[in-house]
Structures are given as structure tokens and as C-alpha cells.
Design a protein around this motif. Sequence first.
Motif, PDB file in Angstrom:
ATOM      1  N   GLY A   1       0.791  -1.231   0.000  1.00 36.38           N
ATOM      2  CA  GLY A   1       0.000   0.000   0.000  1.00 36.38           C
ATOM      3  C   GLY A   1       0.819   1.275   0.000  1.00 36.38           C
ATOM      4  N   LEU A   2       2.108   1.193   0.368  1.00 33.66           N
ATOM      5  CA  LEU A   2       2.948   2.381   0.498  1.00 33.66           C
ATOM      6  C   LEU A   2       3.055   3.221  -0.775  1.00 33.66           C
ATOM      7  N   PRO A   3       3.303   2.642  -1.958  1.00 34.49           N
ATOM      8  CA  PRO A   3       3.515   3.486  -3.137  1.00 34.49           C
ATOM      9  C   PRO A   3       2.296   4.323  -3.516  1.00 34.49           C
ATOM     10  N   SER A   4       1.101   3.774  -3.363  1.00 35.56           N
ATOM     11  CA  SER A   4      -0.102   4.554  -3.677  1.00 35.56           C
ATOM     12  C   SER A   4      -0.243   5.726  -2.727  1.00 35.56           C
TER      13      SER A   4
ATOM     14  N   GLY B   1     -10.756  21.294  -9.119  1.00 37.42           N
ATOM     15  CA  GLY B   1     -11.214  20.445  -8.020  1.00 37.42           C
ATOM     16  C   GLY B   1     -11.589  19.052  -8.500  1.00 37.42           C
ATOM     17  N   SER B   2     -12.205  18.969  -9.693  1.00 34.75           N
ATOM     18  CA  SER B   2     -12.577  17.658 -10.241  1.00 34.75           C
ATOM     19  C   SER B   2     -11.346  16.829 -10.569  1.00 34.75           C
ATOM     20  N   PHE B   3     -10.329  17.472 -11.153  1.00 34.05           N
ATOM     21  CA  PHE B   3      -9.091  16.764 -11.477  1.00 34.05           C
ATOM     22  C   PHE B   3      -8.468  16.192 -10.208  1.00 34.05           C
ATOM     23  N   LEU B   4      -8.392  17.002  -9.165  1.00 34.93           N
ATOM     24  CA  LEU B   4      -7.798  16.532  -7.907  1.00 34.93           C
ATOM     25  C   LEU B   4      -8.605  15.378  -7.325  1.00 34.93           C
ATOM     26  N   ALA B   5      -9.933  15.488  -7.366  1.00 30.97           N
ATOM     27  CA  ALA B   5     -10.780  14.440  -6.791  1.00 30.97           C
ATOM     28  C   ALA B   5     -10.608  13.127  -7.549  1.00 30.97           C
ATOM     29  N   VAL B   6     -10.563  13.195  -8.884  1.00 35.48           N
ATOM     30  CA  VAL B   6     -10.394  11.974  -9.684  1.00 35.48           C
ATOM     31  C   VAL B   6      -9.039  11.337  -9.401  1.00 35.48           C
ATOM     32  N   ALA B   7      -7.984  12.154  -9.363  1.00 33.71           N
ATOM     33  CA  ALA B   7      -6.638  11.625  -9.137  1.00 33.71           C
ATOM     34  C   ALA B   7      -6.532  10.945  -7.779  1.00 33.71           C
ATOM     35  N   ILE B   8      -7.009  11.604  -6.743  1.00 35.62           N
ATOM     36  CA  ILE B   8      -6.908  11.035  -5.393  1.00 35.62           C
ATOM     37  C   ILE B   8      -7.782   9.798  -5.254  1.00 35.62           C
ATOM     38  N   THR B   9      -8.965   9.825  -5.862  1.00 34.79           N
ATOM     39  CA  THR B   9      -9.864   8.660  -5.781  1.00 34.79           C
ATOM     40  C   THR B   9      -9.240   7.440  -6.441  1.00 34.79           C
ATOM     41  N   LEU B  10      -8.675   7.625  -7.637  1.00 42.94           N
ATOM     42  CA  LEU B  10      -8.052   6.497  -8.329  1.00 42.94           C
ATOM     43  C   LEU B  10      -6.893   5.919  -7.517  1.00 42.94           C
ATOM     44  N   LEU B  11      -6.057   6.776  -6.974  1.00 44.53           N
ATOM     45  CA  LEU B  11      -4.918   6.293  -6.190  1.00 44.53           C
ATOM     46  C   LEU B  11      -5.383   5.640  -4.889  1.00 44.53           C
ATOM     47  N   ALA B  12      -6.421   6.194  -4.265  1.00 43.54           N
ATOM     48  CA  ALA B  12      -6.926   5.611  -3.028  1.00 43.54           C
ATOM     49  C   ALA B  12      -7.552   4.246  -3.267  1.00 43.54           C
ATOM     50  N   VAL B  13      -8.315   4.109  -4.367  1.00 46.58           N
ATOM     51  CA  VAL B  13      -8.925   2.816  -4.696  1.00 46.58           C
ATOM     52  C   VAL B  13      -7.833   1.792  -4.989  1.00 46.58           C
ATOM     53  N   GLN B  14      -6.821   2.201  -5.761  1.00 41.75           N
ATOM     54  CA  GLN B  14      -5.714   1.293  -6.049  1.00 41.75           C
ATOM     55  C   GLN B  14      -5.026   0.854  -4.762  1.00 41.75           C
ATOM     56  N   CYS B  15      -4.781   1.806  -3.866  1.00 36.66           N
ATOM     57  CA  CYS B  15      -4.136   1.479  -2.589  1.00 36.66           C
ATOM     58  C   CYS B  15      -4.966   0.478  -1.802  1.00 36.66           C
ATOM     59  N   ALA B  16      -6.288   0.717  -1.746  1.00 35.64           N
ATOM     60  CA  ALA B  16      -7.162  -0.161  -0.973  1.00 35.64           C
ATOM     61  C   ALA B  16      -7.197  -1.568  -1.559  1.00 35.64           C
ATOM     62  N   VAL B  17      -7.288  -1.666  -2.897  1.00 35.24           N
ATOM     63  CA  VAL B  17      -7.377  -2.978  -3.542  1.00 35.24           C
ATOM     64  C   VAL B  17      -6.115  -3.792  -3.279  1.00 35.24           C
ATOM     65  N   PHE B  18      -4.962  -3.214  -3.547  1.00 33.49           N
ATOM     66  CA  PHE B  18      -3.715  -3.947  -3.368  1.00 33.49           C
ATOM     67  C   PHE B  18      -3.456  -4.265  -1.899  1.00 33.49           C
ATOM     68  N   ALA B  19      -3.785  -3.331  -0.995  1.00 36.77           N
ATOM     69  CA  ALA B  19      -3.556  -3.568   0.429  1.00 36.77           C
ATOM     70  C   ALA B  19      -4.425  -4.703   0.950  1.00 36.77           C
ATOM     71  N   VAL B  20      -5.688  -4.735   0.527  1.00 37.07           N
ATOM     72  CA  VAL B  20      -6.591  -5.802   0.973  1.00 37.07           C
ATOM     73  C   VAL B  20      -6.122  -7.154   0.452  1.00 37.07           C
TER      74      VAL B  20
END
Length: 327
Positions: free
Chosen positions: A12-15, A54-73
Amino acid sequence: MNDSQRRTLVIGLPSALACAAVLTTYAALRDRLPDPLATHFPASGKADGFSGAGSFLAVAITLLAVQCAVFAVLAHRSSRGMGSLRLMAAFAYGVSGLLGYAFPATLFVNADVPDAADVRFPMWQLAVALACALTAGGVGWLLAGADAAPAPGPAGVPHRLPLGKGEAASWTRTVTSRVLLAAGLGLAGVGAVLAFTVNLGSGLTMAVVGAIAVLLSGCRVTVDRRGLTVSPPVVRLPRLRVPLGRIEEATSRRVDAVGDFGGWGYRIRPGRRGVVLRSGDALCLRLSTGKEFVVTVDDARTAAALLNTLVDRALAERGGDRPAAAS
């Protein structure tokens, strides 16, 4: 720190670091950014797609957060050592390296430009992003380390499942590859980002490949009077079938996906082939050609016992003569 916590942290660290890079860059450039931002660039590099800051930031953070959650789980729930997750670690780090550079780079090219329509994204930036992805992937591979490869377990003793005369039976289980599922989700996510920020065609192609990988990341294994059938659990195609007439004997044993077959998916090795979606319990068939077919699945011992019984019954019905093996 136990093994599960270490796996979760490493994967989860890299995300998390990529998220920090995006947030830090946005905070530093916030007052210098146009609104909307230029977020999509064709091969010429001149912006042809835009979105709110604001939309760009939200999309970027959401994608990285989802990736982090998937790989960490996936890492947390794995019962295997960190070394057996090296490919997952390399992929997680590589994707994070790519996005962790591409998102801030998009913000930088927008900085101090009064009109977002005038923004250009130099194509050499893509080469740098790919270099970051490869470097980060190598770091993930090294951090995961290597487990000692266990020796393949011996094949179990052939068993029979008692069936009365005229009694029918079937057995079915579903198995999923966490590695292929994670890779497919990652590709689909990266493809969506590329379609949104860089190039629609290449992004959609990657997203479609990711979706196909997700669909093929699992399979349904069925044993019945027709023999062994392996097919995807949703679309049911492509389907692989080994008829009873080609099976000499069925057993079960533990296999290591990387150590025994060099990876996941449909694997071919000298004298054997099979569908290997994970390490662990596997159904092993000795074919009339002298080769072996393997499919990893839970409760393989029961499947092997039923197959042996069905093979014996088919032989008895044919007078004990086994037909020639199918080509």
C-alpha cells in the motif's frame, strides 16, 4: 510487525506516496493554476480536453486511493509470504510511479498559463513517466524479497468416491486469482486515467485489456459424466474440457504457481500444462498421452475421487478397453 502487516504496508505504500505527491503539488501550485485545467492531450501535445481543478484533484486522489485499498486488501488477506507477491508488489509500485508522476506533471504544465487552451504537454514527459514506472516497479520487486521456493508436494494416493449403480454425481468449485484480478483492475484504472488525461484511444485499449483480465481472473471447475470442464465463471467462454476417455488417473497435490509453473494463468511446461490461478491445492490428471493436466482448485481430493470413479465406470461400460487419446 507481523507478516500480514508488513505485506499490507509494502504493497500500500507506493499509492500513499503518489497521493502525497499529487496533494503537495496541487497545494504548491493552487494559486497559479487556471480553472478549468487542461487534462487531455493528443499526440500533438496541445490540450483538447479540460476539467475543473477540483474535479481533477478528486479523480486523481480517488483512483490512487482505490488502487491502494485494492492492493492492500489483497496483500493483507494473502496467506503466502511476501516473496510470492513480488509481481503484485512490482505492479503496484509501477502503476503508482506512473500516476505519481503523470498527475503532478499535468499540474505543472498548467501552471502560470492564463488560458488552458494554450497548454501543451511535451511528449517526452511520457517517456519520463514510463521510466518512473519501471524504476518504481523494480523497487517494489526488491522490497518484496524472495521466499524459498518449496518443493512440489507429492501426488496424493488415487481415491474413489463410492457411487451406486445408476447413481449420478457432479462436483463444481470456483477459484479466483488475486494476482490476475489485481492486475486487471490496475490496468483498467490506468487506462481510464490515460483516456481522461492523455489519449482516449490508448486509454480505452488498456481499460478493455484490464476488463478482459478481470473476466478471466477466475474459473469454474466442474467434474461430471463428461469429464473435467474449466470455464470462466461469468461468460463461460472460452471453455476447456478433458473428456473421461483421455484420463488415466486423477490425484491431488499442492503446487506453487511461480515455482512449479512460472506464473499464473494457462501454463505450459514440458510434459504438463494446466490452469494455475494460485498456489495451493490442485487437481492433477494423468492423461492417456502420458502428460499431466493440472488445475488449482479447493477440495481437489474430492474432485479427483469422483473423476476416478467416473473413469472406472466408463471403462466398465466399454468392456475395459480405453479408446485412443484425442489429439
